[in-house]
Design a protein around this motif. Structure first.
Motif, PDB file in Angstrom:
ATOM      1  N   ALA A   1      54.442 -25.797  22.315  1.00 51.33           N
ATOM      2  CA  ALA A   1      54.448 -26.775  23.410  1.00 51.33           C
ATOM      3  C   ALA A   1      53.011 -27.183  23.723  1.00 51.33           C
ATOM      4  N   ILE A   2      52.879 -28.399  24.232  1.00 47.72           N
ATOM      5  CA  ILE A   2      51.594 -28.893  24.723  1.00 47.72           C
ATOM      6  C   ILE A   2      51.816 -29.305  26.177  1.00 47.72           C
TER       7      ILE A   2
ATOM      8  N   LYS B   1      45.335 -40.079  38.813  1.00 46.54           N
ATOM      9  CA  LYS B   1      46.334 -40.245  37.751  1.00 46.54           C
ATOM     10  C   LYS B   1      45.637 -40.338  36.393  1.00 46.54           C
ATOM     11  N   GLY B   2      45.051 -39.219  35.983  1.00 42.21           N
ATOM     12  CA  GLY B   2      44.308 -39.168  34.731  1.00 42.21           C
ATOM     13  C   GLY B   2      45.050 -38.467  33.622  1.00 42.21           C
ATOM     14  N   LYS B   3      46.361 -38.403  33.696  1.00 38.81           N
ATOM     15  CA  LYS B   3      47.167 -37.730  32.674  1.00 38.81           C
ATOM     16  C   LYS B   3      47.122 -38.511  31.371  1.00 38.81           C
ATOM     17  N   TYR B   4      47.075 -37.800  30.275  1.00 37.58           N
ATOM     18  CA  TYR B   4      47.083 -38.445  28.961  1.00 37.58           C
ATOM     19  C   TYR B   4      48.382 -39.247  28.824  1.00 37.58           C
ATOM     20  N   PRO B   5      48.316 -40.478  28.274  1.00 38.15           N
ATOM     21  CA  PRO B   5      49.487 -41.366  28.315  1.00 38.15           C
ATOM     22  C   PRO B   5      50.639 -41.009  27.375  1.00 38.15           C
ATOM     23  N   MET B   6      50.445 -40.079  26.462  1.00 32.84           N
ATOM     24  CA  MET B   6      51.546 -39.690  25.571  1.00 32.84           C
ATOM     25  C   MET B   6      52.282 -38.495  26.163  1.00 32.84           C
ATOM     26  N   ASN B   7      53.589 -38.438  25.927  1.00 25.93           N
ATOM     27  CA  ASN B   7      54.337 -37.286  26.430  1.00 25.93           C
ATOM     28  C   ASN B   7      54.114 -36.067  25.532  1.00 25.93           C
ATOM     29  N   SER B   8      54.459 -34.912  26.048  1.00 29.74           N
ATOM     30  CA  SER B   8      54.207 -33.649  25.351  1.00 29.74           C
ATOM     31  C   SER B   8      54.884 -33.580  23.992  1.00 29.74           C
ATOM     32  N   GLU B   9      56.106 -34.095  23.903  1.00 28.52           N
ATOM     33  CA  GLU B   9      56.848 -34.042  22.645  1.00 28.52           C
ATOM     34  C   GLU B   9      56.143 -34.866  21.553  1.00 28.52           C
ATOM     35  N   SER B  10      55.678 -36.045  21.904  1.00 31.02           N
ATOM     36  CA  SER B  10      54.964 -36.883  20.934  1.00 31.02           C
ATOM     37  C   SER B  10      53.652 -36.238  20.506  1.00 31.02           C
ATOM     38  N   LEU B  11      52.938 -35.670  21.471  1.00 34.61           N
ATOM     39  CA  LEU B  11      51.690 -34.981  21.135  1.00 34.61           C
ATOM     40  C   LEU B  11      51.948 -33.795  20.212  1.00 34.61           C
ATOM     41  N   LEU B  12      53.021 -33.057  20.476  1.00 31.83           N
ATOM     42  CA  LEU B  12      53.351 -31.903  19.652  1.00 31.83           C
ATOM     43  C   LEU B  12      53.654 -32.334  18.219  1.00 31.83           C
ATOM     44  N   LYS B  13      54.384 -33.425  18.050  1.00 31.90           N
ATOM     45  CA  LYS B  13      54.657 -33.942  16.697  1.00 31.90           C
ATOM     46  C   LYS B  13      53.365 -34.327  15.984  1.00 31.90           C
ATOM     47  N   GLU B  14      52.459 -34.999  16.709  1.00 31.71           N
ATOM     48  CA  GLU B  14      51.174 -35.372  16.113  1.00 31.71           C
ATOM     49  C   GLU B  14      50.371 -34.133  15.729  1.00 31.71           C
ATOM     50  N   LEU B  15      50.390 -33.126  16.602  1.00 35.64           N
ATOM     51  CA  LEU B  15      49.660 -31.898  16.315  1.00 35.64           C
ATOM     52  C   LEU B  15      50.220 -31.217  15.070  1.00 35.64           C
ATOM     53  N   HIS B  16      51.545 -31.102  14.974  1.00 37.23           N
ATOM     54  CA  HIS B  16      52.139 -30.443  13.806  1.00 37.23           C
ATOM     55  C   HIS B  16      51.788 -31.187  12.526  1.00 37.23           C
ATOM     56  N   HIS B  17      51.793 -32.497  12.575  1.00 37.52           N
ATOM     57  CA  HIS B  17      51.382 -33.294  11.408  1.00 37.52           C
ATOM     58  C   HIS B  17      49.909 -33.022  11.078  1.00 37.52           C
ATOM     59  N   PHE B  18      49.069 -32.976  12.101  1.00 36.76           N
ATOM     60  CA  PHE B  18      47.643 -32.707  11.941  1.00 36.76           C
ATOM     61  C   PHE B  18      47.420 -31.326  11.310  1.00 36.76           C
ATOM     62  N   LEU B  19      48.144 -30.316  11.804  1.00 34.73           N
ATOM     63  CA  LEU B  19      47.962 -28.953  11.312  1.00 34.73           C
ATOM     64  C   LEU B  19      48.531 -28.746   9.910  1.00 34.73           C
ATOM     65  N   GLN B  20      49.541 -29.544   9.528  1.00 33.55           N
ATOM     66  CA  GLN B  20      50.113 -29.424   8.179  1.00 33.55           C
ATOM     67  C   GLN B  20      49.061 -29.678   7.115  1.00 33.55           C
ATOM     68  N   THR B  21      48.127 -30.563   7.391  1.00 33.35           N
ATOM     69  CA  THR B  21      47.082 -30.857   6.407  1.00 33.35           C
ATOM     70  C   THR B  21      46.154 -29.675   6.218  1.00 33.35           C
ATOM     71  N   LYS B  22      46.069 -28.788   7.207  1.00 32.11           N
ATOM     72  CA  LYS B  22      45.205 -27.603   7.125  1.00 32.11           C
ATOM     73  C   LYS B  22      45.896 -26.471   6.368  1.00 32.11           C
ATOM     74  N   ASN B  23      47.224 -26.385   6.500  1.00 36.18           N
ATOM     75  CA  ASN B  23      48.037 -25.400   5.795  1.00 36.18           C
ATOM     76  C   ASN B  23      47.563 -23.957   6.003  1.00 36.18           C
ATOM     77  N   ASN B  24      47.190 -23.614   7.229  1.00 37.17           N
ATOM     78  CA  ASN B  24      46.785 -22.248   7.563  1.00 37.17           C
ATOM     79  C   ASN B  24      47.855 -21.601   8.423  1.00 37.17           C
ATOM     80  N   SER B  25      47.889 -20.285   8.403  1.00 38.36           N
ATOM     81  CA  SER B  25      48.826 -19.583   9.286  1.00 38.36           C
ATOM     82  C   SER B  25      48.040 -18.630  10.175  1.00 38.36           C
ATOM     83  N   TYR B  26      48.546 -18.477  11.393  1.00 33.58           N
ATOM     84  CA  TYR B  26      47.869 -17.656  12.384  1.00 33.58           C
ATOM     85  C   TYR B  26      48.879 -16.745  13.070  1.00 33.58           C
ATOM     86  N   THR B  27      48.352 -15.852  13.896  1.00 29.43           N
ATOM     87  CA  THR B  27      49.199 -14.940  14.655  1.00 29.43           C
ATOM     88  C   THR B  27      48.824 -15.049  16.125  1.00 29.43           C
TER      89      THR B  27
END
Length: 159
Positions: free
Chosen positions: A156-157, A50-76
């Motif tokens: 999604a994460i 039972k080594g799953k990361y303790p945060m759910n996917s939705e919370s991780l995705l919100k954190e990631l989007h906040h993290f990536l906003q500071t970079k302000n890059n776009s990709y394809t």
């Protein structure tokens, strides 16, 4: 001989600064090997613990989007970027981090290095990995995090 030495030093410098390296076992990020003094080296457990990361996917995705906003890059691109690594008996990441990149049909592909590096930087911030015990002993285990990408955005994460 002088030219050979120069070429050797030049290629060594390039390889040291590379985003990843490829071995017979797969593609890996440049990481420092961690030695776990208090962990048994073998066995390393896989997905049965039972080594799953303790945060759910939705919370991780919100954190990631906040993290990536500071970079302000776009990709394809569409597909998946997965980071797979060992979590030591102390709950810390270590060793090599394998990078798996596939398109939406699960065929090997490569996203822009900058994108992979940004996702890897986020992955490195994930420091709440559980300590897993088997028979009252802390053990090491392998884990992964997959980022699902659609039109250059993480949608999604999958932990």
């Amino acid at each position: 001989m002088k030219h050979f030495l120069f070429l050797f030093l030049f290629l060594t410098t390039i390889l040291i600064k590379a985003q990843n390296f490829i071995t017979a076992e797969g593609e890996f990020m440049d990481t420092t090997r961690t030695v776990y003094n208090n962990c048994k080296e073998d066995p390393i457990y896989y997905y049965a613990v039972k080594g799953k990361y303790p945060m759910n996917s939705e919370s991780l995705l919100k954190e990631l989007h906040h993290f990536l906003q500071t970079k302000n890059n776009s990709y394809t691109g569409n597909g998946y970027i997965t980071f797979r690594c060992r979590i030591g008996c102390d709950g810390k990441k270590g060793g090599r981090v394998q990078v798996l990149q596939t398109d939406e049909l699960y065929k090997t592909t490569h996203f822009k290095k900058e994108f992979v590096n940004e996702l890897y930087a986020f992955f490195k911030t994930m420091d709440k990995w559980p300590i897993v015990k088997i028979k009252e002993e802390n053990v090491s285990y392998m884990t992964y995090i997959t980022f699902k990408i659609k039109n250059g955005k993480v949608i999604a994460i999958i932990p």
